[in-house]
Motif scaffolding. Structure first.
Motif, PDB file in Angstrom:
ATOM      1  N   GLU A  20       0.832  -1.202   0.000  1.00 20.17           N
ATOM      2  CA  GLU A  20       0.000   0.000   0.000  1.00 20.17           C
ATOM      3  C   GLU A  20       0.872   1.260   0.000  1.00 20.17           C
ATOM      4  OE1 GLU A  20      -2.518  -0.484   3.357  1.00 20.17           O
ATOM      5  OE2 GLU A  20      -3.739  -2.076   2.425  1.00 20.17           O
ATOM      6  N   ARG A  21       1.993   1.227   0.729  1.00 17.63           N
ATOM      7  CA  ARG A  21       2.911   2.362   0.726  1.00 17.63           C
ATOM      8  C   ARG A  21       3.493   2.567  -0.667  1.00 17.63           C
ATOM      9  NH1 ARG A  21       7.125   4.009   4.677  1.00 17.63           N
ATOM     10  NH2 ARG A  21       5.909   5.911   4.654  1.00 17.63           N
ATOM     11  N   VAL A  22       3.885   1.464  -1.322  1.00 20.03           N
ATOM     12  CA  VAL A  22       4.459   1.562  -2.658  1.00 20.03           C
ATOM     13  C   VAL A  22       3.428   2.095  -3.640  1.00 20.03           C
ATOM     14  CG1 VAL A  22       5.392   0.228  -4.586  1.00 20.03           C
ATOM     15  CG2 VAL A  22       6.203  -0.206  -2.259  1.00 20.03           C
ATOM     16  N   HIS A  23       2.178   1.630  -3.505  1.00 19.03           N
ATOM     17  CA  HIS A  23       1.108   2.113  -4.385  1.00 19.03           C
ATOM     18  C   HIS A  23       0.983   3.626  -4.278  1.00 19.03           C
ATOM     19  CE1 HIS A  23      -3.041   2.927  -5.732  1.00 19.03           C
ATOM     20  NE2 HIS A  23      -2.905   1.851  -6.497  1.00 19.03           N
ATOM     21  N   GLY A  24       1.056   4.136  -3.058  1.00 26.18           N
ATOM     22  CA  GLY A  24       0.950   5.578  -2.859  1.00 26.18           C
ATOM     23  C   GLY A  24       2.163   6.337  -3.363  1.00 26.18           C
ATOM     24  N   ALA A  25       3.312   5.670  -3.456  1.00 26.64           N
ATOM     25  CA  ALA A  25       4.536   6.335  -3.901  1.00 26.64           C
ATOM     26  C   ALA A  25       4.680   6.353  -5.416  1.00 26.64           C
ATOM     27  CB  ALA A  25       5.757   5.653  -3.284  1.00 26.64           C
ATOM     28  N   LEU A  26       3.899   5.540  -6.119  1.00 19.08           N
ATOM     29  CA  LEU A  26       3.996   5.446  -7.567  1.00 19.08           C
ATOM     30  C   LEU A  26       3.104   6.463  -8.258  1.00 19.08           C
ATOM     31  CD1 LEU A  26       3.985   1.568  -8.077  1.00 19.08           C
ATOM     32  CD2 LEU A  26       5.780   3.121  -8.893  1.00 19.08           C
ATOM     33  N   ALA A  27       3.562   6.935  -9.398  1.00 19.09           N
ATOM     34  CA  ALA A  27       2.704   7.752 -10.259  1.00 19.09           C
ATOM     35  C   ALA A  27       1.664   6.847 -10.905  1.00 19.09           C
ATOM     36  CB  ALA A  27       3.552   8.430 -11.334  1.00 19.09           C
ATOM     37  N   PRO A  28       0.516   7.368 -11.332  1.00 28.52           N
ATOM     38  CA  PRO A  28      -0.462   6.535 -12.041  1.00 28.52           C
ATOM     39  C   PRO A  28       0.199   5.822 -13.221  1.00 28.52           C
ATOM     40  CG  PRO A  28      -1.397   8.668 -11.506  1.00 28.52           C
ATOM     41  CD  PRO A  28       0.053   8.752 -11.146  1.00 28.52           C
ATOM     42  N   GLY A  29      -0.057   4.530 -13.319  1.00 24.60           N
ATOM     43  CA  GLY A  29       0.577   3.729 -14.365  1.00 24.60           C
ATOM     44  C   GLY A  29       1.972   3.268 -14.020  1.00 24.60           C
ATOM     45  N   GLY A  30       2.451   3.623 -12.819  1.00 21.54           N
ATOM     46  CA  GLY A  30       3.779   3.194 -12.393  1.00 21.54           C
ATOM     47  C   GLY A  30       3.829   1.704 -12.145  1.00 21.54           C
ATOM     48  N   ARG A  31       5.045   1.154 -12.128  1.00 25.49           N
ATOM     49  CA  ARG A  31       5.224  -0.290 -12.031  1.00 25.49           C
ATOM     50  C   ARG A  31       5.929  -0.670 -10.728  1.00 25.49           C
ATOM     51  NH1 ARG A  31       3.285  -4.116 -15.426  1.00 25.49           N
ATOM     52  NH2 ARG A  31       5.305  -5.070 -15.891  1.00 25.49           N
ATOM     53  N   ILE A  32       5.481  -1.774 -10.136  1.00 30.01           N
ATOM     54  CA  ILE A  32       6.157  -2.386  -9.007  1.00 30.01           C
ATOM     55  C   ILE A  32       6.776  -3.690  -9.478  1.00 30.01           C
ATOM     56  CG2 ILE A  32       4.056  -3.558  -8.225  1.00 30.01           C
ATOM     57  CD1 ILE A  32       5.108  -3.378  -5.365  1.00 30.01           C
ATOM     58  N   ALA A  33       7.987  -3.979  -9.016  1.00 29.64           N
ATOM     59  CA  ALA A  33       8.653  -5.242  -9.323  1.00 29.64           C
ATOM     60  C   ALA A  33       9.095  -5.869  -8.006  1.00 29.64           C
ATOM     61  CB  ALA A  33       9.849  -5.012 -10.241  1.00 29.64           C
ATOM     62  N   VAL A  34       8.707  -7.124  -7.799  1.00 23.49           N
ATOM     63  CA  VAL A  34       9.016  -7.862  -6.581  1.00 23.49           C
ATOM     64  C   VAL A  34       9.857  -9.069  -6.959  1.00 23.49           C
ATOM     65  CG1 VAL A  34       8.050  -9.223  -4.682  1.00 23.49           C
ATOM     66  CG2 VAL A  34       6.879  -7.137  -5.445  1.00 23.49           C
ATOM     67  N   LEU A  35      10.996  -9.218  -6.321  1.00 20.58           N
ATOM     68  CA  LEU A  35      11.863 -10.387  -6.523  1.00 20.58           C
ATOM     69  C   LEU A  35      12.116 -11.025  -5.174  1.00 20.58           C
ATOM     70  CD1 LEU A  35      13.773 -12.092  -8.386  1.00 20.58           C
ATOM     71  CD2 LEU A  35      15.579 -10.465  -7.777  1.00 20.58           C
ATOM     72  N   ASP A  36      11.859 -12.334  -5.070  1.00 17.27           N
ATOM     73  CA  ASP A  36      12.095 -13.015  -3.802  1.00 17.27           C
ATOM     74  C   ASP A  36      12.039 -14.516  -4.026  1.00 17.27           C
ATOM     75  OD1 ASP A  36      12.354 -13.298  -0.882  1.00 17.27           O
ATOM     76  OD2 ASP A  36      11.485 -11.285  -0.810  1.00 17.27           O
ATOM     77  N   GLN A  37      12.418 -15.256  -2.976  1.00 14.75           N
ATOM     78  CA  GLN A  37      12.206 -16.696  -2.968  1.00 14.75           C
ATOM     79  C   GLN A  37      10.816 -16.960  -2.411  1.00 14.75           C
ATOM     80  OE1 GLN A  37      15.115 -15.508  -0.948  1.00 14.75           O
ATOM     81  NE2 GLN A  37      15.976 -15.200  -2.976  1.00 14.75           N
TER      82      GLN A  37
END
Length: 348
Positions: A265-282
């Protein structure tokens, strides 16, 4: 590299159980420490051409007889090869344990020797009995600040295995100019993306004590004008806004489900509209073959022992992304990192 039993040894150890196969774990433990020490001494960097133990000892300031013993262990496990009375590094060592190859994992060995296993010695039993350690490994590192660079160099070494395929797979928004790497520590991913995208600037946000390696990365690549660092706690401090993309690489495993949802939710608020999140993990259940399954199991135990957390289920993470307001979730497995997945999504 683990010692490779021949056909008769495999028959005796595995098929007939005539000898304890567990001895291979002891040999592997010794080999691991030998590799880390060889890296410290500069053995692999020196053995681009054959050296006898006395000649190598003179070059790296070591005792010839003791160095000969170390080289014998390295030779038995395939890290160096004999050339008459001399030794030279193997092709595999050159490829995976030196800066001359595709990836230099030697600092990863040093990180486990100097950080993870000492922490295990103090807290693994407590973690198994009680579900977690009395403090996280990051809190422990704050009390041992001289080890923070060792940790970040280790994390960076592991990232060299996958930075190219990850960067190839990342789908940044067209014309992206701003990137936030949350918990990015060593800064390798952010630096690689800046080099590939000349119009991109990146901020690496992490514990202030963890950022020295990222700052060195920026200097070495000539990116100090486009790659900056910011110290703080990404759970509570202001992380900024209006970013075109945010990376959360090897961050989720340090948090429980509620914390991950809040972080999304924090990342969603930090992104511009149409912005992308990338998650890398095991992720839970990762690894299709024996080595991959063993790696994920070890990593999961390590997270439990050092952070009091475990790996998450990738399907659950995808649901949490959707609940936080992301759409178009894409998932990509990584062959070089068994059990890991790259998840990408767009802010709706």
């Amino acid at each position: 590299m683990p010692v490779r039993p021949n056909v008769l040894e495999r028959l005796a150890l595995f098929r007939l159980d005539r000898a304890p196969s567990a001895m291979l774990d002891l040999l592997g433990a010794g080999s691991f420490r030998a590799v880390a020490l060889a890296h410290d001494l500069g053995v692999f960097d020196a053995l681009t051409e054959p050296h006898t133990p006395p000649a190598l000892a003179d070059r790296i300031d070591a005792d010839p007889a003791a160095l000969g013993d170390l080289l014998a262990v390295l030779a038995a496990n395939g890290y160096v090869e004999r050339d008459g009375e001399a030794f030279v590094r193997s092709d595999s060592t050159a490829r995976w344990l030196t800066d001359d190859g595709e990836a230099n994992l030697a600092p990863w060995f040093v990180f486990w020797r100097d950080v993870v296993f000492p922490f295990w010695d103090d807290h693994l039993e407590t973690a198994v009995r009680e579900g977690g350690p009395p403090l996280t490994i990051y809190e422990w590192l704050d009390d041992e600040p001289e080890l923070w660079p060792t940790a970040q160099r280790g994390f960076r070494a592991a990232a060299t295995l996958v930075v190219d395929p990850v960067a190839d797979e990342l789908d940044l928004p067209g014309g992206a100019t701003t990137l936030l790497d949350l918990g990015g520590g060593h800064g390798l991913y952010a630096a690689e993306l800046c080099e590939r995208n000349p119009g991109l600037s990146a901020t690496v946000f992490d514990n202030p004590a963890a950022l020295d390696v990222a700052e060195a990365e920026a200097r070495e690549r000539g990116l100090t004008d486009r790659l900056t660092t910011r110290g703080g706690d990404y759970r509570t401090d202001d992380i900024g806004s209006g970013y075109d993309a945010v990376l959360l690489f090897n961050v989720l495993h340090g948090h429980d489900a509620a914390e991950v949802r809040a972080l999304f939710e924090r990342v969603h608020g930090a992104l511009a509209p149409g912005g992308r999140i990338a998650v890398l993990d095991q992720f839970e259940g990762g690894g299709r073959m024996n080595v991959g399954r063993a790696a994920v199991a070890l990593i999961s135990l390590t997270y439990r022992a050092t952070l009091g957390r475990g790996v998450h289920d990738a399907d659950a993470v995808a649901r949490w992304l959707r609940a936080a307001g992301f759409e178009g979730i894409e998932r990509t497995g990584l062959r070089r990192d068994p059990g890991s997945e790259l998840l990408q999504a767009t802010r709706a």
